[in-house]
Design a protein around this motif. Structure first.
Motif, PDB file in Angstrom:
ATOM      1  N   VAL A   1       0.748  -1.259  -0.022  1.00  0.00           N
ATOM      2  CA  VAL A   1       0.097   0.021  -0.151  1.00  0.00           C
ATOM      3  C   VAL A   1       0.747   1.194   0.054  1.00  0.00           C
ATOM      4  CG1 VAL A   1      -1.646   1.090   1.432  1.00  0.00           C
ATOM      5  CG2 VAL A   1      -1.830  -1.270   1.268  1.00  0.00           C
TER       6      VAL A   1
ATOM      7  N   SER B   1       6.082   5.574   0.551  1.00  0.00           N
ATOM      8  CA  SER B   1       6.127   5.746  -0.749  1.00  0.00           C
ATOM      9  C   SER B   1       7.432   4.774  -1.188  1.00  0.00           C
ATOM     10  CB  SER B   1       6.330   7.159  -0.864  1.00  0.00           C
ATOM     11  OG  SER B   1       5.280   7.708  -0.494  1.00  0.00           O
TER      12      SER B   1
ATOM     13  N   ASP C   1       1.954   5.357  -1.089  1.00  0.00           N
ATOM     14  CA  ASP C   1       1.116   6.769  -1.228  1.00  0.00           C
ATOM     15  C   ASP C   1      -0.221   6.900  -0.957  1.00  0.00           C
ATOM     16  OD1 ASP C   1       3.777   7.558  -2.689  1.00  0.00           O
ATOM     17  OD2 ASP C   1       3.139   6.329  -4.415  1.00  0.00           O
ATOM     18  N   THR C   2      -0.652   6.235   0.216  1.00  0.00           N
ATOM     19  CA  THR C   2      -1.958   6.052   0.704  1.00  0.00           C
ATOM     20  C   THR C   2      -1.659   6.266   2.129  1.00  0.00           C
ATOM     21  OG1 THR C   2      -2.645   4.603  -0.818  1.00  0.00           O
ATOM     22  CG2 THR C   2      -3.913   4.894   1.000  1.00  0.00           C
ATOM     23  N   PRO C   3      -2.263   7.361   2.869  1.00  0.00           N
ATOM     24  CA  PRO C   3      -2.166   7.702   4.250  1.00  0.00           C
ATOM     25  C   PRO C   3      -2.984   6.548   5.161  1.00  0.00           C
ATOM     26  CG  PRO C   3      -2.748   9.615   3.090  1.00  0.00           C
ATOM     27  CD  PRO C   3      -2.926   8.468   2.106  1.00  0.00           C
ATOM     28  N   VAL C   4      -2.351   5.733   6.176  1.00  0.00           N
ATOM     29  CA  VAL C   4      -2.748   4.871   7.079  1.00  0.00           C
ATOM     30  C   VAL C   4      -3.003   5.469   8.314  1.00  0.00           C
ATOM     31  CG1 VAL C   4      -2.552   2.649   7.673  1.00  0.00           C
ATOM     32  CG2 VAL C   4      -1.945   3.239   5.152  1.00  0.00           C
TER      33      VAL C   4
ATOM     34  N   THR D   1      -0.706   9.237  11.632  1.00  0.00           N
ATOM     35  CA  THR D   1      -1.057   8.801  10.408  1.00  0.00           C
ATOM     36  C   THR D   1       0.589   8.745   9.389  1.00  0.00           C
ATOM     37  OG1 THR D   1      -3.085  10.271  10.147  1.00  0.00           O
ATOM     38  CG2 THR D   1      -2.171   9.463   8.188  1.00  0.00           C
TER      39      THR D   1
ATOM     40  N   MET E   1       2.374   7.018   5.906  1.00  0.00           N
ATOM     41  CA  MET E   1       2.299   6.645   4.310  1.00  0.00           C
ATOM     42  C   MET E   1       3.734   6.005   3.941  1.00  0.00           C
ATOM     43  SD  MET E   1       1.193   9.066   1.234  1.00  0.00           S
ATOM     44  CE  MET E   1       2.358  10.222   1.735  1.00  0.00           C
TER      45      MET E   1
END
Length: 253
Positions: free
Chosen positions: A139, A154, A141-144, A150, A152
């Motif tokens: 996963v 990359s 480039d998707t904030p988690v 939070t 991410m």
């Protein structure tokens, strides 16, 4: 990685975990969170001039036997022993801290765990903006969101880059790749982090303990408590330090 003295029941008792143990994602996530909240990230031995041993039996004796904490090699090393005892596949990764003003070597030790056909970043030894649960390498480039934090992942210039949302801005924490790393490869970095006068660990106390919705941080004479979006910070005197260590970090000075 497994020490002759490592006991999975003793490890679970140390971190306060009483659930069932399985070689699955739910167990690994639970153990990670329980360990984060029970075992402090700390550099007290470095400040005392004591050598930081990478011998697995010494790590077990320090964290489980003496109820101490440690920094990344010790904390993630202990978690790796628990994963081995569970029968979970994992590998070490060497990460480059990226929050310094100049480029630094790959001195941070983290783990990539392989579960249910997927790869997950697990890191219990990064301190204040460390992840709070396994983070999927698939996963990007998707904030988690993890509790009130939070993160991410990359992929940049051949590296995975862990980012944290800090005061509304994405801040790079560290970069790593999946090049195989052996335990002995961390010996030079451990020596540098524990002895070099410019290393942050040799200069002042740096102690972090996670809570269910935040963290407690002692850095020098500054004590900060983060709970969700609420932050309190104050200076402490040398006479207060022992009390703070015991009450908020489970440590004896």
């Amino acid at each position: 990685m497994l020490a002759d003295t490592f006991s999975l029941p003793a490890y679970c008792q140390r971190i306060g975990f009483t659930g069932e143990l399985h070689a699955d994602f739910a167990t690994v996530q639970a153990l990670m969170q329980y360990q984060l909240r029970a075992v402090a990230f700390e550099n007290l031995d470095v400040l005392a001039g004591k050598p930081i041993s990478l011998n697995p039996d010494d790590i077990v004796a320090k964290i489980i036997g003496n109820k101490r904490g440690g920094y990344c090699y010790e904390i993630n090393g202990l978690f790796a022993m628990a994963l081995t005892a569970l029968g979970v596949e994992w590998q070490f990764v060497a990460a480059r801290p990226m929050f310094y003003p100049v480029k630094r070597p790959r001195t941070h030790a983290a783990l990539v765990v392989k579960l249910e056909g997927k790869e997950w970043l697990c890191d219990l030894g990064f301190g204040s903006y460390g992840i709070r649960a396994p983070l999927s390498l698939a996963v990007l480039d998707t904030p988690v969101m993890q509790d009130s934090d939070t993160f991410m992942l990359s992929h940049e210039n051949g590296d995975f880059v862990l980012k944290a949302l800090v005061e509304g801005e994405w801040a790079n924490q560290y970069g790593f790749n999946l090049c195989p790393v052996e335990w002995v490869d961390f010996a030079p970095a451990n020596w540098m982090n524990s002895t070099h006068p410019d290393a942050v660990f040799t200069q002042k106390p740096l102690i972090v303990r996670f809570t269910e919705n935040g963290r407690n941080i002692l850095f020098g004479d500054s004590f900060k408590q983060v709970s969700g979006q609420t932050v309190s910070k104050r200076s402490i005197t040398p006479d207060e330090q022992a009390m703070i260590l015991a009450e908020h970090f489970g440590l004896e000075a």
